[in-house]
Write an enzyme that holds these catalytic residues in place. Structure first.
Site, PDB file in Angstrom:
ATOM      1  N   GLU A  51       0.842  -1.091  -0.054  1.00  0.00           N
ATOM      2  CA  GLU A  51       0.020   0.024   0.098  1.00  0.00           C
ATOM      3  C   GLU A  51       0.920   1.243  -0.029  1.00  0.00           C
ATOM      4  OE1 GLU A  51      -2.563   2.636   3.235  1.00  0.00           O
ATOM      5  OE2 GLU A  51      -2.224   0.369   3.580  1.00  0.00           O
ATOM      6  N   ASP A  55       0.700   3.832  -3.141  1.00  0.00           N
ATOM      7  CA  ASP A  55       0.417   5.444  -2.621  1.00  0.00           C
ATOM      8  C   ASP A  55       1.233   6.181  -3.564  1.00  0.00           C
ATOM      9  OD1 ASP A  55      -0.717   7.875  -0.967  1.00  0.00           O
ATOM     10  OD2 ASP A  55       1.451   7.915  -0.872  1.00  0.00           O
ATOM     11  N   ASP A 123      -7.122   1.325   0.660  1.00  0.00           N
ATOM     12  CA  ASP A 123      -5.852   0.651   1.036  1.00  0.00           C
ATOM     13  C   ASP A 123      -5.488  -0.641   0.026  1.00  0.00           C
ATOM     14  OD1 ASP A 123      -5.469   2.767   3.100  1.00  0.00           O
ATOM     15  OD2 ASP A 123      -6.089   0.987   4.549  1.00  0.00           O
ATOM     16  N   GLU A 126      -4.728   0.464  -3.370  1.00  0.00           N
ATOM     17  CA  GLU A 126      -3.167   1.126  -3.444  1.00  0.00           C
ATOM     18  C   GLU A 126      -2.213  -0.092  -3.346  1.00  0.00           C
ATOM     19  OE1 GLU A 126      -3.291   5.543  -1.741  1.00  0.00           O
ATOM     20  OE2 GLU A 126      -2.972   3.726  -0.392  1.00  0.00           O
TER      21      GLU A 126
END
Length: 241
Positions: A51, A55, A123, A126
């Site tokens: 994650e 991002d 989450d 990502e």
């Protein structure tokens, strides 16, 4: 090395098909499995590190798309649009569109946590981007299927004067017009057909109801009510309060 049984392997391959990843052989399925494992399943082997990578991936892809599509736009406008593109709300919406929750390993308590659904969906999305990036160390497994979704969303954001934050937009309008703030009232909460808790909110200005809306949380319901009020009030000129 993590052993993936045939059932899980088939699930992951179906997930890739839903996303639109054509070169499935280039995907590290062990990473993808990790990306679709919630921390409640495994404290050590879960999506959190992926994650973190994802991002950065979504921010870079969004920046590239905006620069390529709107080369004459101001940098400040780029930043404003990208902030919405990479928000939990947008990422959860994309995850929902691809049915990502069907492949996410999680405990029943998480699956039933409708209040936190936006967060864990974002989450996981990502993390999937992180897994695909690390599979090849480039964007070739990502941009072919993600670009169209982000382009569509960016166009929606650019055409939306409220930039999808309707509560702030409505507040600015009521203060400019009437020097007072809108009042939000959550008047009902119920369970939908899937037994998910939902909320119903109304927004009022003195004695006039400006709009209403539903949401999975109180804040989301208020945002939908503000959206309803924003368009019906700002663009159709309600009577003076």
């Amino acid at each position: 090395m993590v052993f993936l049984d045939s059932r899980r392997t088939k699930q992951l391959e179906t997930c890739l098909q839903k996303l639109g990843v054509s070169d499935k052989l280039a995907v590290n399925l062990e990473l993808l499995d990790l990306a679709l494992t919630h921390p409640t399943i495994s404290r050590d082997k879960n999506y959190q590190q992926l994650e973190f990578v994802g991002d950065s991936v979504i921010r870079l892809v969004s920046a590239e798309i905006l620069l390529e599509t709107y080369p004459n736009e101001l940098v400040g406008e780029f930043a404003a649009i990208r902030s919405i593109l990479v928000s939990d709300r947008t990422l959860a919406e994309l995850a929902d569109n691809y049915g990502l929750d069907r492949y996410l390993l999680m405990t029943d308590s998480v699956a039933q946590d409708t209040m936190g659904r936006v967060s864990w969906l974002a989450d996981a999305f990502e993390a999937v981007l992180g897994a695909l990036y690390l599979s090849r160390k480039n964007m070739t497994l990502i941009r072919p299927w993600l670009d169209p979704s982000l382009l569509k969303k960016a166009a929606e954001i650019r055409s939306d004067p409220a930039r999808q934050n309707y509560k702030d937009a409505l507040q600015e309008w009521t203060q400019a017009q009437y020097k007072i703030l809108p009042d939000y009232r959550v008047i009902e909460k119920y369970k939908d057909r899937s037994h998910h808790q939902r909320f119903f909110a109304e927004v009022w200005l003195k004695e006039r109801k400006l709009g209403s809306g539903y949401g999975r949380s109180k804040k989301m319901a208020e945002q939908e009510a503000a959206k309803d009020a924003f368009f019906s009030s700002v663009y159709q000129e309600v009577e003076k309060v």
